[in-house]
Design an enzyme around this catalytic site. Structure first.
Site, short mmCIF file in Angstrom:
data_model
loop_
_atom_site.label_atom_id
_atom_site.label_comp_id
_atom_site.label_asym_id
_atom_site.label_seq_id
_atom_site.Cartn_x
_atom_site.Cartn_y
_atom_site.Cartn_z
N LYS A 156 0.85 -1.19 0.00
CA LYS A 156 0.00 0.00 0.00
C LYS A 156 0.88 1.24 0.00
CE LYS A 156 -4.03 2.02 2.31
NZ LYS A 156 -5.01 1.88 3.39
N GLU A 200 -19.12 -5.82 10.98
CA GLU A 200 -20.05 -5.08 11.84
C GLU A 200 -21.06 -5.98 12.53
OE1 GLU A 200 -18.46 -2.37 8.67
OE2 GLU A 200 -19.42 -4.35 8.63
N ARG A 260 -25.22 -2.16 8.28
CA ARG A 260 -24.85 -3.52 7.90
C ARG A 260 -25.14 -4.52 9.02
NH1 ARG A 260 -20.75 -3.24 3.69
NH2 ARG A 260 -19.56 -4.94 4.59
#
Length: 592
Positions: free
Chosen positions: A248, A336, A364
């Site tokens: 990244k 979640e 969610r």
């Protein structure tokens, strides 16, 4: 460095005319282009820099848009946008009236699926692949690019589990860089690390056991190796899985070294990578820091307090508690649903659980909020960060639905602090024992009070408060947006006509105060930073109807549409809940 290659790329068709030997140069140019724009305009940086070679290879090998490419989340997709016809307006990314920061179906035929939230790409691409089979187009390719943080989500596993028993022409690419926004966590992350280090024999491969043709791991920055493998996989039918290793922030030294900070660094020097810091002297704190520091203060005094967040320890500032009490603060990854039910389980054993989830992401886990928490009346403390309009992340991230979708749930208390002191005190009050679950919703960004660390005060549950007394019109505001009322009233003629009440509690409502208001005032105006349909204003009109009050009620809030991206000021103006628009509305009410 000449940028003639990228300048001539306006579509993947242009890209596919290049010789493979030219692609490393294109990769350098594409990285430089993203760095040049994001350094000035801001946005998500590290994720897109990490998949430049993969992005080029995918569009080079596959016949997009006929072959369908789905990016999980959208942080990875800047290079994709630039190569698919949006190079010339990429500098409008995430700005009012500009292109979206995430793939968006209405924006381009190359954006096959809207992906603001994570872990949806496998299911979506599988759905496309099954549909292609049914439509007699089984030769079409369907590719889902998933980050290693996202693949740990339950929904991603559900998609893998189904795909493994189909003949769908699906390629799942795992972009393995060991970090989402914060470092990836969990046993799956450890497994992937072992695979990369060659410590897991191939016959013990969990992806193969799900009936995928597994290949990798390969170097995701070796564009020739990636292209070679994609070409091979293109000829193989059925479910396939390619494991690639990337870094990244690749191409910007600082972004590689500090991947958390450079996920979305704000403005920075494109040559040195140094972030251009904004002066924070004498500024009010960010609400997330008020949460994090207050929770740490409370946790030091009460060993029963625990904290949970699904993959947002830095964004939520739960990191303060995680650093101080690592055994009592948990990052559960992008999960979640698990976060909510984990909190419920802890609450059954007497723990005081602060479950911090961004408002948009709690959507969610709606079933878990109802069945695992509220139905059992477990006193979980939900801390809903980024409630209301959140700005440049746009429609996928605005936390504007929470008041409406939570208000209908029995047993649940709902509180929106007007300022930092309100947040601090409700966090304190919640751990004293409410005997019910509570949702505390607060906005993104800074508050209004510099001197916020004051002695704790217990908040009376379900009570509103009078902020300004007037004669004819009552303004009832919920939460932080109420601060826009103050300058609006200061600018009008005859401000003495208006009373202003802070109704921080949407549930339970202060019915005693409401009776007094409806008996006294000719007009009632409600204001919220949530959707106007079903939220706080709707609760007030329900109260009025139930008690046969016939006073005029005007509901101000987010209109019945998905609000796009822009600054919070721009979005409030669009929604007519900024102080200038409120002043006009209030003046018109005086003329009723």
């Amino acid at each position: 460095m000449s940028k003639t290659i990228l300048q001539n790329i306006n579509s993947p068709e242009d890209l596919r005319k290049l010789a493979e030997s030219e692609l490393p140069t294109l990769a350098r140019e594409l990285r430089d282009f993203i760095i040049d724009i994001v350094s000035v305009k801001e946005g998500h940086l590290g994720a897109s820099l990490g998949v430049i070679e993969l992005t080029i290879a995918l569009h080079y090998v596959f016949n997009t848009p006929d072959d369908l490419l789905v990016w999980d989340v959208g942080h990875q997709a800047y290079g994709h946008k630039i190569l698919t016809g949006r190079k010339d307006n990429f500098d409008t990314n995430r700005q009012w009236g500009g292109i979206s920061g995430f793939p968006k179906r209405s924006e381009s035929i190359y954006d096959t699926f809207g992906v603001g939230h994570s872990s949806t790409a496998i299911s979506a691409a599988l759905g496309m692949a099954i549909a292609s089979n049914l439509n007699g187009d089984g030769a079409k390719n369907h590719i889902a690019v998933v980050g290693d943080a996202s693949i740990a989500s339950g929904m991603a596993f559900e998609g893998l589990n189904h795909a493994g028993v189909t003949d769908a022409n699906l390629l799942v690419i795992l972009n393995d860089n060991a970090i989402g926004i914060d470092p990836s966590v969990g046993a799956l992350k450890n497994y992937l690390t072992a695979v990369k280090q060659g410590k897991n024999p191939r016959e013990n491969n969990m992806i193969k056991s799900l009936n995928f043709d597994y290949s990798g791991p390969i170097d995701g920055h070796d564009i020739f190796a990636v292209i070679k493998e994609l070409k091979r996989l293109k000829s193989i039918k059925g479910p396939k899985f390619l494991h690639i290793i990337t870094t990244k922030g690749k191409g910007l030294e600082q972004a590689e070294k500090d991947q958390v900070k450079y996920h979305a660094p704000g403005k920075f020097d494109k040559l040195t990578g140094e972030i251009i810091l904004k002066s924070e002297e004498n500024l009010p704190p960010k609400f997330q820091d008020v949460f994090g520091l207050t929770l740490l203060e409370l946790a030091k005094k009460n060993e029963k307090i625990v904290g949970i967040t699904p993959a947002m320890p830095s964004g939520s500032s739960l990191k303060f508690m995680m650093d101080a009490f690592p055994k009592r603060a948990f990052d559960v990854g992008i999960a979640e649903q698990h976060a909510v039910t984990l909190a419920a389980g802890m609450a059954t054993q007497g723990m005081i659980v602060y479950c911090n989830i961004y408002s948009t992401f709690l959507q969610r886990a709606y079933d878990q909020v109802i069945h695992d928490v509220a139905l059992q009346n477990l006193p979980v403390i939900f801390c809903l960060d980024r409630a209301g309009l959140v700005g440049e992340d746009g429609a996928t991230h605005h936390g504007v639905f929470d008041l409406a979708y939570l208000r209908c749930i029995p047993n649940l208390i709902i509180y929106s602090p007007m300022n930092e002191i309100g947040l601090r005190n409700i966090l304190y009050t919640a751990q004293l024992g409410l005997n019910h679950p509570i949702a505390i919703r607060y906005p993104r960004g800074r508050g209004v009070i510099v001197d916020w660390k004051r002695p704790f005060e217990k908040i009376a549950i379900g009570k509103g408060r009078l902020l300004k007394e007037g004669k004819k019109i009552a303004i009832l505001s919920n939460g932080f947006i109420g601060n826009n009322v103050i300058p609006a009233l200061a600018g009008i003629v005859n401000p003495e006509d208006f009373s202003h009440y802070d109704f921080a509690f949407v549930k339970p409502l202060d019915e005693e105060l409401l009776h007094a208001i409806f008996k006294k005032y000719e007009t009632i105006i409600t204001l919220e930073d949530g959707v106007a349909k079903g939220g706080f204003g709707s609760a007030i009109t329900e109260f009025a109807a139930f008690h046969n009050y016939t006073k005029r009620i005007q509901i101000l809030g987010i209109p019945d549409e998905f609000i796009e991206h822009g600054t919070i000021d721009q979005l409030q103006r669009f929604s007519k809940i900024d102080s200038k628009n409120l002043q006009i509305i209030f003046e018109n009410c005086q003329n009723y």
